[in-house]
Design a protein around this motif. Sequence first.
Motif, PDB file in Angstrom:
ATOM      1  N   VAL A   1      17.586 -27.860 -43.389  1.00  0.00           N
ATOM      2  CA  VAL A   1      16.495 -27.615 -42.443  1.00  0.00           C
ATOM      3  C   VAL A   1      15.214 -27.625 -43.268  1.00  0.00           C
ATOM      4  N   LEU A   2      14.542 -28.751 -43.285  1.00  0.00           N
ATOM      5  CA  LEU A   2      13.382 -28.942 -44.152  1.00  0.00           C
ATOM      6  C   LEU A   2      12.061 -28.745 -43.426  1.00  0.00           C
ATOM      7  N   ALA A   3      12.104 -28.621 -42.103  1.00  0.00           N
ATOM      8  CA  ALA A   3      10.896 -28.364 -41.311  1.00  0.00           C
ATOM      9  C   ALA A   3      11.178 -27.203 -40.373  1.00  0.00           C
ATOM     10  N   ASN A   4      10.371 -26.178 -40.449  1.00  0.00           N
ATOM     11  CA  ASN A   4      10.607 -24.983 -39.648  1.00  0.00           C
ATOM     12  C   ASN A   4      10.458 -25.231 -38.165  1.00  0.00           C
ATOM     13  N   ARG A   5      11.376 -24.674 -37.402  1.00  0.00           N
ATOM     14  CA  ARG A   5      11.240 -24.680 -35.960  1.00  0.00           C
ATOM     15  C   ARG A   5      10.017 -23.857 -35.575  1.00  0.00           C
ATOM     16  N   GLY A   6       9.203 -24.397 -34.665  1.00  0.00           N
ATOM     17  CA  GLY A   6       7.978 -23.727 -34.264  1.00  0.00           C
ATOM     18  C   GLY A   6       6.754 -24.220 -34.985  1.00  0.00           C
ATOM     19  N   GLY A   7       6.965 -25.131 -35.970  1.00  0.00           N
ATOM     20  CA  GLY A   7       5.848 -25.682 -36.721  1.00  0.00           C
ATOM     21  C   GLY A   7       5.432 -27.048 -36.227  1.00  0.00           C
ATOM     22  N   ASN A   8       4.500 -27.661 -36.960  1.00  0.00           N
ATOM     23  CA  ASN A   8       3.917 -28.924 -36.498  1.00  0.00           C
ATOM     24  C   ASN A   8       4.906 -30.078 -36.511  1.00  0.00           C
ATOM     25  N   GLU A   9       5.959 -29.995 -37.327  1.00  0.00           N
ATOM     26  CA  GLU A   9       6.953 -31.068 -37.368  1.00  0.00           C
ATOM     27  C   GLU A   9       8.155 -30.811 -36.465  1.00  0.00           C
ATOM     28  N   ASN A  10       8.275 -29.595 -35.973  1.00  0.00           N
ATOM     29  CA  ASN A  10       9.397 -29.227 -35.108  1.00  0.00           C
ATOM     30  C   ASN A  10       8.905 -28.208 -34.082  1.00  0.00           C
ATOM     31  N   PRO A  11       7.996 -28.624 -33.198  1.00  0.00           N
ATOM     32  CA  PRO A  11       7.298 -27.667 -32.332  1.00  0.00           C
ATOM     33  C   PRO A  11       8.183 -27.080 -31.241  1.00  0.00           C
ATOM     34  N   LEU A  12       7.749 -25.928 -30.727  1.00  0.00           N
ATOM     35  CA  LEU A  12       8.362 -25.310 -29.566  1.00  0.00           C
ATOM     36  C   LEU A  12       7.547 -25.660 -28.329  1.00  0.00           C
ATOM     37  N   SER A  13       8.219 -25.979 -27.253  1.00  0.00           N
ATOM     38  CA  SER A  13       7.538 -26.299 -26.002  1.00  0.00           C
ATOM     39  C   SER A  13       7.116 -25.017 -25.294  1.00  0.00           C
ATOM     40  N   PHE A  14       6.262 -25.146 -24.283  1.00  0.00           N
ATOM     41  CA  PHE A  14       5.879 -23.985 -23.486  1.00  0.00           C
ATOM     42  C   PHE A  14       7.112 -23.371 -22.841  1.00  0.00           C
ATOM     43  N   GLU A  15       8.062 -24.214 -22.425  1.00  0.00           N
ATOM     44  CA  GLU A  15       9.278 -23.708 -21.793  1.00  0.00           C
ATOM     45  C   GLU A  15      10.104 -22.878 -22.787  1.00  0.00           C
ATOM     46  N   GLU A  16      10.192 -23.347 -24.030  1.00  0.00           N
ATOM     47  CA  GLU A  16      10.933 -22.575 -25.039  1.00  0.00           C
ATOM     48  C   GLU A  16      10.232 -21.255 -25.334  1.00  0.00           C
ATOM     49  N   LEU A  17       8.914 -21.298 -25.420  1.00  0.00           N
ATOM     50  CA  LEU A  17       8.179 -20.063 -25.672  1.00  0.00           C
ATOM     51  C   LEU A  17       8.248 -19.122 -24.476  1.00  0.00           C
ATOM     52  N   THR A  18       8.425 -19.682 -23.294  1.00  0.00           N
ATOM     53  CA  THR A  18       8.634 -18.844 -22.122  1.00  0.00           C
ATOM     54  C   THR A  18       9.963 -18.099 -22.232  1.00  0.00           C
ATOM     55  N   ARG A  19      10.989 -18.748 -22.766  1.00  0.00           N
ATOM     56  CA  ARG A  19      12.272 -18.062 -22.989  1.00  0.00           C
ATOM     57  C   ARG A  19      12.101 -16.919 -23.979  1.00  0.00           C
ATOM     58  N   LYS A  20      11.354 -17.156 -25.029  1.00  0.00           N
ATOM     59  CA  LYS A  20      11.069 -16.076 -25.985  1.00  0.00           C
ATOM     60  C   LYS A  20      10.302 -14.953 -25.298  1.00  0.00           C
ATOM     61  N   PHE A  21       9.297 -15.315 -24.517  1.00  0.00           N
ATOM     62  CA  PHE A  21       8.512 -14.319 -23.796  1.00  0.00           C
ATOM     63  C   PHE A  21       9.403 -13.461 -22.900  1.00  0.00           C
ATOM     64  N   ARG A  22      10.291 -14.097 -22.165  1.00  0.00           N
ATOM     65  CA  ARG A  22      11.155 -13.340 -21.250  1.00  0.00           C
ATOM     66  C   ARG A  22      12.091 -12.409 -22.001  1.00  0.00           C
ATOM     67  N   ASP A  23      12.615 -12.882 -23.128  1.00  0.00           N
ATOM     68  CA  ASP A  23      13.506 -12.033 -23.923  1.00  0.00           C
ATOM     69  C   ASP A  23      12.765 -10.806 -24.440  1.00  0.00           C
ATOM     70  N   ASN A  24      11.480 -10.960 -24.724  1.00  0.00           N
ATOM     71  CA  ASN A  24      10.675  -9.833 -25.186  1.00  0.00           C
ATOM     72  C   ASN A  24      10.188  -8.952 -24.036  1.00  0.00           C
ATOM     73  N   ALA A  25       9.592  -9.586 -23.031  1.00  0.00           N
ATOM     74  CA  ALA A  25       8.904  -8.827 -21.984  1.00  0.00           C
ATOM     75  C   ALA A  25       9.856  -8.104 -21.041  1.00  0.00           C
ATOM     76  N   ARG A  26      11.101  -8.598 -20.897  1.00  0.00           N
ATOM     77  CA  ARG A  26      12.041  -7.970 -19.973  1.00  0.00           C
ATOM     78  C   ARG A  26      12.323  -6.521 -20.322  1.00  0.00           C
ATOM     79  N   ARG A  27      12.009  -6.141 -21.540  1.00  0.00           N
ATOM     80  CA  ARG A  27      12.292  -4.785 -21.995  1.00  0.00           C
ATOM     81  C   ARG A  27      11.390  -3.749 -21.337  1.00  0.00           C
TER      82      ARG A  27
END
Length: 494
Positions: A428-454
């Motif tokens: 894994v030579l390019a970090n997920r979430g970075g400029n070479e392996n970006p996260l979409s708004f939909e993926e970040l929404t999944r992260k948001f839900r996992d955090n905010a549901r608490r």
Amino acid sequence: MSTTAHTTGKTTSGATPAPASDATLAEIVATWAEGVAFEDLSPALVENINSRVLDILGICAAAAPLDTSRAVRRFAASQGGAGQASAVGVGEQLPAAQAAFVNGVLAHSLDYDDTHLPSVLHPSASVIPAVLAAAQAHGSAGQDVIRAIAIGLEVSVRLGMAGYDSTAQNSVFFEHGQHATSICGAMGSAAAVAALHGGAELIRNSLGVAASMTAGIIESNRTGGTVKRIHCGWAAHSAITAVELVRHGLTGPPTVLEGRFGFFQAWLHGAFDPSAITGDLGERWSIEDIFFKPYPANHFTHAAVDAAAALRRAGITPEDISSMVLGVPAPNLRTIGEPIDVKRTPTTAYMAQFSGPYAVAAGLLGGGGLEVGLDDYTDELAQDPVRRAIMAKVDVVPDPECTAIFPMQFPAVLTAHLTDGRTIVEKVLANRGGNENPLSFEELTRKFRDNARRTMTTGDMAALEEGCRILETAITVNDLFTGLTTVDPDHLQK
């Protein structure tokens, strides 16, 4: 690193003319910021910023139950003043500076906020709380908020990069014991808030005043204490305070950055790279180099999670593995691989966040969020016998290929030796979430839900998601964030 201040301007985007050739650094930055228009931002950059707003607010919601979060809410509520802005978990609105303080503290408290590479700044945790609080206080439109955040992130990153030593591959701020995230974050946040309300003169003076409020030392990283959690909050608070002081008549020195007794002399003993501030300003956005954090752990461990998850998706189970070697950049080894006996046997969630072997175990077993989430980093799981058995199989070593890429990425190479004699290598030579392996708004929404549901209701989460997704269409942002005041730090939604 250069010790000579840059004094020539560049033609920038927008209608504002380039500054004179003898302009100071603060004047160049302020003139550029005034000239930035929302229309200058590409659709991709607008979505990027909308995603960062959603990401930060989800982290704030997840951090609301922490003892330190309760402490800062009590502090902010005790300061009095007419309510103007929403703070996560506070049932009434607070003055803008206090709301920015609370939200900035929460945004940085879980080590889950975004990271700029290679400066290793966390700029959104101060800029976004500052801008949202100021925007609510003044009824700003969504496009103005997005523009201000873009300006603030850019200024923060560029000041941070001015203190980056490319030869040592490290931040000089860090080597001096200074938390560049809060120091540069206060300046970027001040530029952002000022850009909401005025032009170059307000921005320049706000930088000049905010420079006397920047602060943050990182000794707590070594010997303990929770004070680091307030750094981004205080940066956001300082930004709003600085701008309001300027609006009431206070002024700052035009040479605040490069002056004999200015920002860089005070923090870096005058050793800084001015071209990092002005070079290609108005031509390229450094925001593209700010990496989202997909996992709630030290960023050096993220590629290890992804490499182990690749093994899991290939059908490899812990029982199939006899031993593993995790190759990482040599500078990362002391953080996530040494001493190896300690890294294989973390006793707390915090220790697990800084363990390469634990990252391998977490990725191999899988979890919540985008691969692993907050529920996968607990004191109980750090001591779980199944995870301990996996960690016992992991060696962490310096890897030349990873070292050559660092610090533009935090890569990892995981070599698994299987019980059937096979060897599998996952790179894994390019970090997920970075400029070479970006996260979409939909993926970040999944992260948001996992955090905010608490701490948030399903309805409030949905409203906030939609509001952030189309933030640029908001006539005023005041109604978008009312759900923040309904966050219940004592509620955990199952």
